[in-house]
Design a protein around this motif. Structure first.
Motif, PDB file in Angstrom:
ATOM      1  N   GLY A  49       0.832  -0.767   0.013  1.00 11.24           N
ATOM      2  CA  GLY A  49      -0.120   0.100  -0.192  1.00 11.24           C
ATOM      3  C   GLY A  49       1.285   1.693   0.026  1.00 11.24           C
ATOM      4  N   ILE A  50       2.134   1.175   0.862  1.00  9.14           N
ATOM      5  CA  ILE A  50       2.799   2.036   0.670  1.00  9.14           C
ATOM      6  C   ILE A  50       3.808   2.224  -0.721  1.00  9.14           C
ATOM      7  N   ARG A  51       3.793   1.742  -1.403  1.00 14.43           N
ATOM      8  CA  ARG A  51       4.518   0.924  -2.222  1.00 14.43           C
ATOM      9  C   ARG A  51       3.189   2.234  -3.393  1.00 14.43           C
ATOM     10  N   ARG A  52       1.928   1.753  -3.302  1.00 14.90           N
ATOM     11  CA  ARG A  52       1.037   2.030  -3.988  1.00 14.90           C
ATOM     12  C   ARG A  52       1.107   3.871  -4.150  1.00 14.90           C
ATOM     13  N   GLU A  53       0.703   3.657  -3.024  1.00 17.21           N
ATOM     14  CA  GLU A  53       0.825   5.683  -2.773  1.00 17.21           C
ATOM     15  C   GLU A  53       1.548   6.551  -3.889  1.00 17.21           C
ATOM     16  N   ALA A  54       3.183   5.932  -2.794  1.00 14.61           N
ATOM     17  CA  ALA A  54       4.303   6.812  -3.600  1.00 14.61           C
ATOM     18  C   ALA A  54       4.232   7.004  -5.067  1.00 14.61           C
ATOM     19  N   LEU A  58       4.264  10.908  -7.339  1.00 12.95           N
ATOM     20  CA  LEU A  58       4.957  10.814  -7.629  1.00 12.95           C
ATOM     21  C   LEU A  58       4.831  10.714  -9.160  1.00 12.95           C
ATOM     22  N   LYS A  59       3.719  10.181  -9.471  1.00 10.29           N
ATOM     23  CA  LYS A  59       2.853  10.398 -10.983  1.00 10.29           C
ATOM     24  C   LYS A  59       2.202  12.007 -11.269  1.00 10.29           C
ATOM     25  N   GLU A  60       1.516  12.208  -9.544  1.00  9.92           N
ATOM     26  CA  GLU A  60       1.166  13.510  -9.776  1.00  9.92           C
ATOM     27  C   GLU A  60       1.872  14.441 -10.349  1.00  9.92           C
TER      28      GLU A  60
END
Length: 65
Positions: A49-54, A58-60
């Protein structure tokens, strides 16, 4: 001063936290400064979940540039 020493964090594998109910265990250590560190136990799902949020953050940021 390293990134960690200026308020960073590490995520490491913690085999002592493995269990049949929670699965694979990890440890999140956050350096707060002045020699203070906080440690939190995480599951594999937490780390994913942390990886998905990071990745999302970064994409944003890239899209704003």
């Amino acid at each position: 001063m390293s990134w960690y020493e200026s308020g960073g964090f590490t995520i490491s594998r913690d085999r002592s936290k493995d269990s049949a109910g929670n699965g694979i265990g990890f440890r999140l250590s956050v350096y707060l400064g002045d020699g203070q560190t906080r440690t939190i136990g995480l599951t594999k799902s937490d780390v994913q979940g942390i990886r998905r949020e990071a990745t999302r953050a970064l994409k944003e940021q890239r899209e704003e540039s």
